[in-house]
Design an enzyme around this catalytic site. Structure first.
Site: not given
Ligand SMILES: [Zn+2]
Length: 412
Positions: A214, A59
Site C-alpha cells: 500500500e 475496518h
Molecule cells: Zn485496510
C-alpha cells in the site's frame, strides 16, 4: 407450499422479463411465474432484484472517529496511522462495539449484509478492538455476517509483542490473519512478516488476507514475495492481497511477472479505491500517481479483483457510509470501466468477487443463501443502480427482510 418470502415481479440481472422469487429456510427456493403464497409478500413491480453487496475489506474498529482525530495534513498513510494512535490508546471495547454496530447498520441500510473487517491487534490497544468488534458482530448477527481478520496495524517485528497478541487473538472466534509487511524496516523483515502471516494462517486454518504494497514505492516487492511463498507453501486459493498499489508504478516487464505470479497463486486482489485515491501519490508533483492497482491487466490475467470500503470516516479517510455502490463508482472511474461488460465487472467487484473473498455463495440461483436486494421499480438494471447509486427499498438477509427504505422525492 408456503414460502417465507415471495418477491413478485422481480427483474433479475440481465433478464428482460419479471419473475417471482420464493425464499424458504434462508435460501432462494424457487423462481417461477405465479409462485404460491409467502408469509411475507413484496412486489418489486419490475424493479431490479439482485444478490446483495459484499464488503470484502473494511475496518469497523476504527470507523466513525473522523471528528476525534487530528487532520491528516500530509494526506499520507503514515500520518493516518500516527494520528490514530492516541485515540486507540484511549479506546474501550464498548466504544468500539457501539461504532462498529453503527458501521454495520450503515452497510445493511445500503444492501450490504456480508462484511470482512480487519481489526487492529497491537501493543497499543491489545485485544480491546477485537473485544469490541466480536461484541458488535454478536449484537448484529441477525442482520449481517461479519468475518474478522486480526490485523497487526503497527507491524510485527517493528512492534515487539505483536506476534504473541496475534496468537492470542487467533484463539478467539476469528476468521483470518492479516498483515502489513510495508511497515517493517528492511526488505528482509518485510519477508519475515509475510512468512509469519502465512505460517499463522496455515497453522490456525484461517483465511490469509494481507495489506500488500500500500505504497507508491515502485521497489516494493511484497506482492511478488507473497505470491511466490503462497505457491511454495501450497496455499493457492487461500490468500487475499489488499491494495497492491505499488504494482501500478512498476515497469511493464516486472508488472507482468508479478501479475502472472498472482494468477498462479490464485490470489484475489482487493482494490480499495477511496482510500487509495486519497492517500497515494502524495509525494508526486503533477502528473500524480493515483495508487490504483492494475485492475485491467489483473482481470485479463484471470486474477479475481474485488473492491472494498476500507475506511469509513476515520483517521485515514473522511468519507464512505457503507454504500458499496459508492465504492463501485469510485473503482469504475479510477480503473476506466464504463463499457456495458465493464459495468458488470464493476458490479461483480462488490458482489460475487467480494463474496469469493469471504468464501460465501452469492447470486439469485435456487439453493443460494437468500441475501439479496429489491430496488425501486425505476431501477431496472445494474446500470440503473450504478448510475444513481441506488439504495435498495428492501434488503433480505438470511431469509428475512431486515431493512426497508421508503420515500419519494416530489419536484414542483
Ligand atoms: Zn485496510
Amino acid at each position: 407450499m408456503r414460502f417465507d418470502i415471495v418477491v413478485r415481479n422481480a427483474r433479475l440481472p440481465d433478464s428482460d422479463g419479471a419473475i417471482d422469487v420464493g425464499v424458504l429456510d434462508g435460501r432462494i427456493a424457487e423462481q417461477a411465474d405465479d409462485l404460491g403464497p409467502g408469509e411475507t409478500e413484496l412486489n418489486a413491480a419490475g424493479g431490479l432484484v439482485a444478490g446483495g453487496f459484499v464488503d470484502p475489506h473494511v475496518h469497523l474498529d476504527k470507523a466513525l472517529v473522523a471528528d476525534q482525530v487530528p487532520t491528516n495534513e500530509s494526506r499520507t498513510l503514515a500520518e493516518a496511522i500516527e494520528n490514530d494512535r492516541e485515540r486507540k490508546r484511549a479506546e474501550s471495547a464498548s466504544d468500539v462495539k457501539q461504532r462498529a454496530e453503527r458501521a454495520i447498520e450503515m452497510h445493511v441500510r445500503h444492501g450490504c449484509t456480508r462484511i470482512r473487517t480487519h481489526v487492529d491487534i497491537d501493543p497499543i490497544g491489545g485485544l480491546t478492538a477485537l473485544e469490541g468488534v466480536l461484541a458488535a458482530r454478536e449484537a448484529c448477527s441477525e442482520i449481517a455476517d461479519v468475518q474478522i481478520v486480526v490485523f497487526p496495524q503497527e507491524g510485527i517485528e517493528c512492534a515487539p509483542g505483536t506476534e504473541d497478541l496475534l496468537e492470542a487473538a487467533l484463539e478467539r472466534d476469528v476468521d483470518g490473519i492479516g498483515g502489513i509487511p510495508a511497515l517493517e524496516r528492511t526488505d528482509e523483515s518485510k519477508k519475515r512478516h509475510v512468512d509469519t502471516c502465512l505460517s499463522l494462517g496455515a497453522r490456525h486454518d484461517v483465511a490469509i488476507d494481507l495489506h500488500v504494497d500500500e505504497t507508491d514505492d515502485p521497489t516494493a516487492r511484497s506482492a511478488e514475495y507473497l505470491a511466490a511463498r503462497t505457491i511454495e507453501e501450497g496455499l493457492e486459493g487461500r490468500v487475499t492481497a489488499g491494495h497492491v498499489c505499488a504494482l501500478a508504478g512498476y515497469d511493464e516487464s516486472h508488472a507482468e511477472r508479478v501479475i502472472d505470479l498472482l494468477a498462479e497463486a490464485d490470489i484475489t486482489v482487493i482494490s480499495n479505491p477511496g482510500t487509495n485515491l486519497m492517500l497515494q501519490g502524495q509525494s508526486d508533483q503533477h502528473p500524480k500517481r493515483r495508487g490504483i492497482t492494475r485492475v485491467d491487466q489483473l482481470r485479463e490475467a484471470g486474477v479475481t479483483v474485488a473492491s472494498g470500503q476500507d475506511n469509513i470516516q476515520d483517521a485515514f479517510y473522511q468519507y464512505n457510509n457503507g454504500h458499496m455502490l459508492e465504492t463501485a463508482s469510485l473503482i469504475a472511474h479510477a480503473a476506466h470501466l464504463q463499457a456495458p461488460a465493464e459495468q458488470r465487472a464493476v458490479w461483480g467487484m462488490v458482489t460475487k468477487n467480494a463474496a469469493s473473498v469471504l468464501g460465501v455463495d452469492h447470486g439469485m440461483e435456487p439453493g443460494t443463501p437468500a441475501a439479496f436486494n429489491v430496488f425501486q421499480p425505476s431501477v431496472r438494471t445494474l446500470t440503473d443502480a450504478l448510475r444513481c447509486r441506488a439504495t435498495p427499498r428492501a434488503v433480505i438477509h438470511d431469509g428475512a427482510v431486515i431493512a426497508e427504505t421508503t420515500g419519494e422525492t416530489t419536484i414542483g
